[in-house]
Every structure is written in structure tokens, then in C-alpha cells.
Design a protein around this motif. Structure first.
Motif, PDB file in Angstrom:
ATOM      1  N   ILE A 290       0.845  -1.196   0.000  1.00  0.00           N
ATOM      2  CA  ILE A 290       0.000   0.000   0.000  1.00  0.00           C
ATOM      3  C   ILE A 290       0.885   1.253   0.000  1.00  0.00           C
ATOM      4  O   ILE A 290       0.554   2.271  -0.604  1.00  0.00           O
ATOM      5  N   ARG A 291       2.007   1.148   0.655  1.00  0.00           N
ATOM      6  CA  ARG A 291       2.984   2.232   0.684  1.00  0.00           C
ATOM      7  C   ARG A 291       4.362   1.659   0.416  1.00  0.00           C
ATOM      8  O   ARG A 291       4.523   0.444   0.288  1.00  0.00           O
ATOM      9  N   ASP A 292       5.348   2.552   0.321  1.00  0.00           N
ATOM     10  CA  ASP A 292       6.719   2.121   0.052  1.00  0.00           C
ATOM     11  C   ASP A 292       7.536   2.062   1.333  1.00  0.00           C
ATOM     12  O   ASP A 292       7.424   2.935   2.196  1.00  0.00           O
ATOM     13  N   TYR A 293       8.384   1.039   1.403  1.00  0.00           N
ATOM     14  CA  TYR A 293       9.330   0.896   2.505  1.00  0.00           C
ATOM     15  C   TYR A 293      10.723   0.788   1.911  1.00  0.00           C
ATOM     16  O   TYR A 293      10.937   0.010   0.971  1.00  0.00           O
ATOM     17  N   TRP A 294      11.652   1.536   2.475  1.00  0.00           N
ATOM     18  CA  TRP A 294      13.024   1.591   1.969  1.00  0.00           C
ATOM     19  C   TRP A 294      13.986   0.989   2.979  1.00  0.00           C
ATOM     20  O   TRP A 294      13.825   1.132   4.183  1.00  0.00           O
ATOM     21  N   GLY A 295      15.031   0.385   2.438  1.00  0.00           N
ATOM     22  CA  GLY A 295      16.134  -0.045   3.276  1.00  0.00           C
ATOM     23  C   GLY A 295      17.118   1.087   3.477  1.00  0.00           C
ATOM     24  O   GLY A 295      16.952   2.194   2.950  1.00  0.00           O
ATOM     25  N   GLN A 296      18.173   0.790   4.258  1.00  0.00           N
ATOM     26  CA  GLN A 296      19.177   1.803   4.575  1.00  0.00           C
ATOM     27  C   GLN A 296      20.201   1.973   3.456  1.00  0.00           C
ATOM     28  O   GLN A 296      20.915   2.976   3.425  1.00  0.00           O
ATOM     29  N   GLY A 297      20.273   1.012   2.566  1.00  0.00           N
ATOM     30  CA  GLY A 297      21.209   1.095   1.458  1.00  0.00           C
ATOM     31  C   GLY A 297      22.489   0.324   1.716  1.00  0.00           C
ATOM     32  O   GLY A 297      22.887   0.094   2.860  1.00  0.00           O
TER      33      GLY A 297
END
Length: 114
Positions: A100-107
Motif C-alpha cells: 500500500i505504501r513504500d518501505y526503503w532499506g538503509q542502502g
């Protein structure tokens, strides 16, 4: 809550290979899209590769034929196999998990240099 964790970055010589992994955990859905993005020094974040819920993939023109995105059957881990790496591939690589939404990692940092 969803956690996104990348791994596999490092230093590699031009022409070499690396495999990045991204694992999601927490309140996740098997119906998801996942993608790899990167942000090089002084550049904006850009899409590298993407896989949709049906398993269709797309790539940035700059990596077509060199990078391959794939995921496991549980759809909780996505991989980015990077071959024939070039200095211009140097960047922080981020994983994005989308429901439903975006989730990002730390890279994870990828450096291509001799």
C-alpha cells in the motif's frame, strides 16, 4: 511494521560481479513489488531494476544485459545480480518494498574501482 535490509555491497574491480540481497520482514504481503534503486555521488536516486507481483521485470537502460533481478518463492527476498560492473555503477544501492505504501532499506555501498 516492515523492515527492509540490504546486503552484499562492497568494492569490486571493473568487469567484476556482485550480488545484492534484500530481505523484508514484519507485517508483509506476498502480493508486492520490489525494486532496486541507486544514488551515485552528486546524482539523484534512480531506478535500477524492478519486479512486480506477477514476476515481470524491468531495467534501466544503463544496466540491461548486465544486471538481473530475481526473488525467492516466498517473495520475501529479492536479489540483484550485477555483472560486468563499471565505475559508473558506483553508488549506494537501495531496496524498495511496495504494498500500500513504500518501505526503503538503509542502502548498501557498491564501489567499482581498480
Amino acid at each position: 511494521q516492515v523492515q527492509v535490509m540490504e546486503s552484499g555491497g562492497g568494492l569490486v574491480q571493473p568487469g567484476g560481479s556482485l550480488r545484492l540481497s534484500c530481505t523484508v520482514s514484519g507485517r508483509i504481503s506476498s502480493i508486492n513489488s520490489m525494486g532496486w534503486y541507486r544514488q551515485g555521488p552528486g546524482k539523484e536516486r534512480e531506478l535500477v531494476a524492478f519486479i512486480n507481483p506477477r514476476g515481470s521485470t524491468s531495467y534501466a537502460d544503463s544496466v540491461k544485459g548486465r544486471f538481473t533481478i530475481s526473488r525467492d518463492n516466498a517473495k520475501t527476498t529479492v536479489y540483484l545480480q550485477m555483472n560486468i560492473l563499471k565505475p559508473e555503477d558506483t553508488a549506494v544501492y537501495y531496496c524498495k518494498y511496495s504494498v500500500i505504501r513504500d518501505y526503503w532499506g538503509q542502502g548498501t555501498q557498491v564501489t567499482v574501482s581498480s
